[in-house]
Design a protein around this motif. Structure first.
Motif, PDB file in Angstrom:
ATOM      1  N   ASN A 133      73.746  45.316  25.920  1.00 38.21           N
ATOM      2  CA  ASN A 133      74.205  44.792  27.209  1.00 38.21           C
ATOM      3  C   ASN A 133      75.597  45.312  27.562  1.00 38.21           C
ATOM      4  O   ASN A 133      76.452  45.474  26.691  1.00 38.21           O
ATOM      5  CB  ASN A 133      74.243  43.267  27.175  1.00 38.21           C
ATOM      6  CG  ASN A 133      72.857  42.664  27.129  1.00 38.21           C
ATOM      7  OD1 ASN A 133      71.983  43.062  27.891  1.00 38.21           O
ATOM      8  ND2 ASN A 133      72.644  41.719  26.226  1.00 38.21           N
ATOM      9  N   ARG A 134      75.773  45.572  28.837  1.00 37.25           N
ATOM     10  CA  ARG A 134      77.077  45.954  29.385  1.00 37.25           C
ATOM     11  C   ARG A 134      77.408  44.891  30.432  1.00 37.25           C
ATOM     12  O   ARG A 134      76.922  44.952  31.561  1.00 37.25           O
ATOM     13  CB  ARG A 134      77.009  47.334  30.014  1.00 37.25           C
ATOM     14  CG  ARG A 134      78.327  47.902  30.545  1.00 37.25           C
ATOM     15  CD  ARG A 134      78.028  49.181  31.297  1.00 37.25           C
ATOM     16  NE  ARG A 134      79.188  49.971  31.642  1.00 37.25           N
ATOM     17  CZ  ARG A 134      79.935  49.793  32.714  1.00 37.25           C
ATOM     18  NH1 ARG A 134      79.674  48.806  33.539  1.00 37.25           N
ATOM     19  NH2 ARG A 134      80.951  50.615  32.964  1.00 37.25           N
ATOM     20  N   THR A 135      78.195  43.899  30.054  1.00 35.06           N
ATOM     21  CA  THR A 135      78.416  42.722  30.887  1.00 35.06           C
ATOM     22  C   THR A 135      79.820  42.740  31.469  1.00 35.06           C
ATOM     23  O   THR A 135      80.791  42.997  30.750  1.00 35.06           O
ATOM     24  CB  THR A 135      78.212  41.437  30.062  1.00 35.06           C
ATOM     25  OG1 THR A 135      76.931  41.493  29.416  1.00 35.06           O
ATOM     26  CG2 THR A 135      78.280  40.206  30.942  1.00 35.06           C
ATOM     27  N   ALA A 136      79.916  42.473  32.763  1.00 34.02           N
ATOM     28  CA  ALA A 136      81.210  42.552  33.442  1.00 34.02           C
ATOM     29  C   ALA A 136      81.293  41.540  34.569  1.00 34.02           C
ATOM     30  O   ALA A 136      80.282  41.135  35.147  1.00 34.02           O
ATOM     31  CB  ALA A 136      81.444  43.955  33.996  1.00 34.02           C
ATOM     32  N   ILE A 137      82.515  41.150  34.876  1.00 35.71           N
ATOM     33  CA  ILE A 137      82.841  40.397  36.085  1.00 35.71           C
ATOM     34  C   ILE A 137      83.173  41.434  37.157  1.00 35.71           C
ATOM     35  O   ILE A 137      84.014  42.307  36.938  1.00 35.71           O
ATOM     36  CB  ILE A 137      84.038  39.475  35.846  1.00 35.71           C
ATOM     37  CG1 ILE A 137      83.738  38.463  34.744  1.00 35.71           C
ATOM     38  CG2 ILE A 137      84.455  38.771  37.135  1.00 35.71           C
ATOM     39  CD1 ILE A 137      84.980  37.764  34.206  1.00 35.71           C
ATOM     40  N   SER A 138      82.530  41.328  38.306  1.00 32.45           N
ATOM     41  CA  SER A 138      82.660  42.378  39.318  1.00 32.45           C
ATOM     42  C   SER A 138      82.863  41.794  40.708  1.00 32.45           C
ATOM     43  O   SER A 138      82.346  40.724  41.025  1.00 32.45           O
ATOM     44  CB  SER A 138      81.396  43.253  39.342  1.00 32.45           C
ATOM     45  OG  SER A 138      81.123  43.806  38.079  1.00 32.45           O
ATOM     46  N   PHE A 139      83.596  42.534  41.529  1.00 27.98           N
ATOM     47  CA  PHE A 139      83.692  42.220  42.958  1.00 27.98           C
ATOM     48  C   PHE A 139      84.222  43.443  43.691  1.00 27.98           C
ATOM     49  O   PHE A 139      84.841  44.329  43.094  1.00 27.98           O
ATOM     50  CB  PHE A 139      84.576  40.993  43.228  1.00 27.98           C
ATOM     51  CG  PHE A 139      85.941  41.021  42.590  1.00 27.98           C
ATOM     52  CD1 PHE A 139      87.021  41.629  43.219  1.00 27.98           C
ATOM     53  CD2 PHE A 139      86.142  40.415  41.358  1.00 27.98           C
ATOM     54  CE1 PHE A 139      88.278  41.643  42.630  1.00 27.98           C
ATOM     55  CE2 PHE A 139      87.393  40.425  40.758  1.00 27.98           C
ATOM     56  CZ  PHE A 139      88.461  41.032  41.396  1.00 27.98           C
ATOM     57  N   LEU A 140      83.947  43.498  44.980  1.00 31.58           N
ATOM     58  CA  LEU A 140      84.490  44.524  45.860  1.00 31.58           C
ATOM     59  C   LEU A 140      85.735  43.977  46.538  1.00 31.58           C
ATOM     60  O   LEU A 140      85.891  42.758  46.690  1.00 31.58           O
ATOM     61  CB  LEU A 140      83.461  44.939  46.900  1.00 31.58           C
ATOM     62  CG  LEU A 140      82.191  45.600  46.340  1.00 31.58           C
ATOM     63  CD1 LEU A 140      81.117  45.680  47.415  1.00 31.58           C
ATOM     64  CD2 LEU A 140      82.491  46.981  45.787  1.00 31.58           C
TER      65      LEU A 140
ATOM     66  N   GLU B 296      78.324  47.161  24.027  1.00 28.22           N
ATOM     67  CA  GLU B 296      77.986  47.677  22.700  1.00 28.22           C
ATOM     68  C   GLU B 296      78.200  49.177  22.586  1.00 28.22           C
ATOM     69  O   GLU B 296      78.680  49.671  21.574  1.00 28.22           O
ATOM     70  CB  GLU B 296      76.550  47.294  22.358  1.00 28.22           C
ATOM     71  CG  GLU B 296      76.345  45.777  22.226  1.00 28.22           C
ATOM     72  CD  GLU B 296      74.919  45.417  21.855  1.00 28.22           C
ATOM     73  OE1 GLU B 296      74.312  46.139  21.033  1.00 28.22           O
ATOM     74  OE2 GLU B 296      74.412  44.412  22.386  1.00 28.22           O
ATOM     75  N   GLY B 297      77.820  49.923  23.609  1.00 28.53           N
ATOM     76  CA  GLY B 297      78.007  51.369  23.534  1.00 28.53           C
ATOM     77  C   GLY B 297      77.428  52.065  24.738  1.00 28.53           C
ATOM     78  O   GLY B 297      76.606  51.511  25.478  1.00 28.53           O
TER      79      GLY B 297
END
Length: 279
Positions: free
Chosen positions: A259-266, A193-194
Motif C-alpha cells: 500500500n501507498r497511503t497518503a493524505i492528499s488535497f489540491l 512499502e516500496g
C-alpha cells in the motif's frame, strides 16, 4: 487505434529552471509558496512526519468507518472526490464523510493541521490566507486519505489536474478560479512499502490533446506511450515525506509494492488574498 499510433501529447514545456523538484529536511512554507506562485515544479520535505504520527494516522485510516473501495479504481479512500461529477454531488458526498475524514486527521501533531497553520502564518505576511474551498455556504472535503495498490506499470495512470477544474458541471465552484494561477497538489505519505515513485513529465497538455483522448474535462488519462521522448523526473517517496507540485503537468505514480497511503488535497490561489483547498 493503439497508443503506439496516436500522436504524442502536445502542449507547453517549461524551462529547466522551473522543471525541477527540490528537497529539504525541514518544512518551509516559503518553498510551498514558490510552487503556488509558479516559480518551480515541486518540492519535497523529507521525513517531516514522525513515525509515531504515521502509524497513528495509518491505523485511523484502515479502521475508519468511512473506508471505501473506489468504484473502478484499485484504491481505498476516506473522503470525497470532486473529479468528474457535478459540484452538488461532490458537496453532498462531502457532507456525509467530512466527520470521518477529520476523525482520521485529528491526531496529535497532525501534518494536515500544522501544514495549514504554518502556511497561514506565512500567507498572513502578504495579507492572504488559506482555507477550504466553498460554494453556497458549503465546504469542500478537507482531505482525501487514500491507499493505492494497483498492479502494473502505473499504480495511478498519467493524468493532469487542470482539466478537471474546467468541468461545466461545476460552474460557480470557486476552484475554477484557480485556473488564473496554478493548480497544485499536496501529498503527505503515511504508509509506503516500496516503489510508487511520483513521475512528472515536462508537458502541460493543450486542449487538442485532451480532445483526442476524450478527457477535455477530466484530464485522465494519457496513454503512457504518447509521453515517450518528453523529459520527466522521478521522485522517490518514503513514509513521512510531504510534497507539493504543479498539477498542470502530466504526472503519475509508478508500480507500488504494498500500500501507498497518503493524505492528499489540491490547492491554489483564487485571488491575491486567498488560497483554497479541495479534493
Amino acid at each position: 487505434m493503439t497508443s503506439s499510433t496516436i500522436a504524442p501529447v502536445t502542449g507547453v514545456r517549461m524551462d529547466p529552471q522551473f522543471f525541477r523538484f527540490d528537497e529539504y529536511d525541514e518544512f518551509d512554507p516559503e518553498r510551498v509558496l514558490d510552487v503556488l506562485r509558479g516559480r518551480r515544479l515541486g518540492v519535497i520535505f523529507r521525513g517531516v512526519i514522525p513515525l509515531a504520527v504515521q502509524q497513528d494516522l495509518t491505523a485511523r485510516f484502515w479502521n475508519s468507518q468511512g473506508l471505501t473501495r473506489r468504484t473502478g479504481e484499485p484504491s481505498y479512500h476516506v473522503g470525497a472526490y470532486h473529479w468528474n461529477k457535478p459540484v452538488d454531488t461532490y458537496l453532498a458526498e462531502t457532507s456525509k464523510v467530512s466527520e470521518q475524514v477529520m476523525d482520521v486527521l485529528n491526531c496529535d501533531d497532525s501534518p494536515w493541521h500544522w501544514f495549514r497553520d504554518r502556511m497561514n502564518d506565512r500567507l498572513a505576511g502578504d495579507g492572504a490566507r488559506l482555507r477550504t474551498a466553498e460554494m453556497n455556504g458549503e465546504q469542500a472535503c478537507p482531505a482525501l486519505v487514500r491507499a493505492w495498490n494497483k498492479e502494473g506499470e502505473f499504480a495511478l495512470e498519467p493524468h493532469e489536474d487542470e482539466a478537471q477544474c474546467r468541468d461545466p458541471r461545476q460552474a460557480g465552484f470557486e476552484v475554477q478560479r484557480v485556473l488564473d494561477y496554478e493548480v497544485c497538489a499536496t501529498n503527505m505519505c503515511i504508509e509506503h512499502e516500496g516503489g510508487g515513485r511520483l513521475v512528472l513529465w515536462n508537458i502541460r497538455p493543450d486542449d487538442d490533446s485532451r480532445r483526442r483522448f476524450d478527457i477535455l474535462h477530466s484530464g485522465f488519462s494519457y496513454p503512457p506511450r504518447t509521453l515517450d521522448g518528453i523529459e520527466r523526473v522521478n521522485v522517490d517517496i518514503r513514509p513521512g515525506d510531504v510534497y507539493v507540485f504543479n498539477g498542470r503537468h502530466v504526472h503519475a505514480v509508478d508500480a507500488t509494492r504494498g500500500n501507498r497511503t497518503a493524505i492528499s488535497f489540491l490547492l491554489g490561489f483564487i485571488d491575491e488574498q486567498t488560497v483554497v483547498t479541495w479534493t
